[in-house]
Write an enzyme that holds these catalytic residues in place. Sequence first.
Site, PDB file in Angstrom:
ATOM      1  N   CYS A 235      51.221  41.552  44.850  1.00 28.26           N
ATOM      2  CA  CYS A 235      49.949  40.829  44.853  1.00 28.26           C
ATOM      3  C   CYS A 235      49.734  39.995  43.592  1.00 28.26           C
ATOM      4  CB  CYS A 235      48.795  41.809  45.024  1.00 28.26           C
ATOM      5  SG  CYS A 235      49.031  42.923  46.426  1.00 28.26           S
TER       6      CYS A 235
ATOM      7  N   HIS B 101      40.070  41.525  41.371  1.00 27.03           N
ATOM      8  CA  HIS B 101      41.104  41.780  42.386  1.00 27.03           C
ATOM      9  C   HIS B 101      40.431  42.364  43.624  1.00 27.03           C
ATOM     10  CE1 HIS B 101      45.089  42.140  43.912  1.00 27.03           C
ATOM     11  NE2 HIS B 101      45.082  43.463  43.947  1.00 27.03           N
TER      12      HIS B 101
ATOM     13  N   GLU C  99      39.495  49.162  38.702  1.00 25.62           N
ATOM     14  CA  GLU C  99      39.182  47.859  38.122  1.00 25.62           C
ATOM     15  C   GLU C  99      37.803  47.889  37.461  1.00 25.62           C
ATOM     16  OE1 GLU C  99      39.475  43.095  39.180  1.00 25.62           O
ATOM     17  OE2 GLU C  99      39.381  44.535  40.834  1.00 25.62           O
TER      18      GLU C  99
ATOM     19  N   LYS D  29      37.942  38.305  48.209  1.00 21.80           N
ATOM     20  CA  LYS D  29      38.698  38.936  49.297  1.00 21.80           C
ATOM     21  C   LYS D  29      37.766  39.463  50.384  1.00 21.80           C
ATOM     22  CE  LYS D  29      42.812  40.374  46.694  1.00 21.80           C
ATOM     23  NZ  LYS D  29      42.406  39.921  45.351  1.00 21.80           N
TER      24      LYS D  29
ATOM     25  N   HIS E 195      43.044  39.766  51.983  1.00 21.60           N
ATOM     26  CA  HIS E 195      44.007  39.842  50.878  1.00 21.60           C
ATOM     27  C   HIS E 195      45.245  39.027  51.240  1.00 21.60           C
ATOM     28  CE1 HIS E 195      46.289  41.047  47.567  1.00 21.60           C
ATOM     29  NE2 HIS E 195      46.109  42.362  47.593  1.00 21.60           N
TER      30      HIS E 195
ATOM     31  N   PHE F  11      51.447  46.223  43.855  1.00 19.99           N
ATOM     32  CA  PHE F  11      52.299  47.401  44.021  1.00 19.99           C
ATOM     33  C   PHE F  11      53.467  47.302  43.029  1.00 19.99           C
ATOM     34  CE2 PHE F  11      51.500  48.600  48.801  1.00 19.99           C
ATOM     35  CZ  PHE F  11      50.207  48.945  48.481  1.00 19.99           C
TER      36      PHE F  11
END
Length: 414
Positions: free
Chosen positions: A164, A304, A315, A336, A341, A400
């Site tokens: 991402c 994010h 976050e 998002k 996403h 990830f």
Amino acid sequence: MSTRRVVITGLGAITPIGNTVEEFWNGLVEGKNGAGLITKFDTEGFATKFACEVKNFNVEEYISKKEAKRMDLYAQFAVASSTMAMEDANFNLESVDLERFGVIYGSGIGGMQTFENQTKNYMNGGPRRISPFFIPMMISDIAAGQISIKYGLKGANYATTSACATSTHAIADAFFMIQRGSADAIVSGGAEASITPMAIGGFNSARAISTWNDRPTEASRPFDKDRNGFVMGEGAGTLILEELEHAKKRGAKIYGEIIGAGLTGDAYHVTAPAPEGEGAYRSMREALRDGGIKPEEVDYINAHGTSTNLNDLNETKAIKKLFGEHAYKVAISSTKSMTGHLLGATGAIESIACILAIQDSVVPPTINLDVPDPECDLNYTPKVAIEKNIDYAITNTFGFGGHNSTLLFKKYSA
């Protein structure tokens, strides 16, 4: 080694809420929702039956039908958004040094649809059924190659792949390269087209995506107590980064300036973020250090904000740790909630959102934020956009593998 100012002179976007930058930005400000039932394949038997698909995309507005057949959808999105950005930047390519004009463009997954289609061909008919274009259509660097070929750009040319954080890393690399004097202009961003059976099935198996099939438009709900996974999106975002004097010399329109980037690793887990958002905290801290500003100077954070339990909580903790009391004053939102996403494309799309937020003095909302998680208690701009002067904005992306990247944008002034 000289340090040079880097500005943004062109933008392009293909997204689930609009296929131009104007449509995308207007959609964000209006709180438009890009989610709906999947139309790309039969979802019978899948735990998730919805996503944020790109709608009404006509690749032949950008390339020929023959060229399109030799590109995976992710590369089509990349070329389309890059065409927009190059037209927006309005270069006379005969008067610039093409050896100092590069392409750094990423994809987290690459040609997933091509891989699945060609695997079916092999299973049904053996190796002779595999297309000669299989490899160049599938590989995640080919979008960068296609953009370079289309415009004859002979500077640095490569792809980033960091889940991402992919396109945020691409933009950071472009920023660093221009800043140090190794290039004058770079096409940068990312593209993704992974609304496919294997990708949806794989994320279902990982329990990463939402399964609210009865209410898909409510499923992407960052920072809400009922969030239960992200919603898959697709599309592409492209930015033209250019050295300031180079841009001024040719009379370019300047959207804004990029002044900092922070890149860190969690060194913790293949999918889960580091506890307390430790890697995210350092990523933001390094971006502000790089840009030479204090935390309290940041006006907007494009989070994010994936709508997953661990990401949103960690976050939030990272923001609180870095910003202290200012964490409760800074405007935050997760776009998002509207686009889903976009995986490897998300950083580029959200960078565009930051740049336009600065330009228009508007903070886009976090939609679907009905009942905030008690531990997520910051100002996430719920439901509706707000007007706010923004001099500095950051965007976060975390992938990830523990990849963290933060970009710092500034309102341009001569």
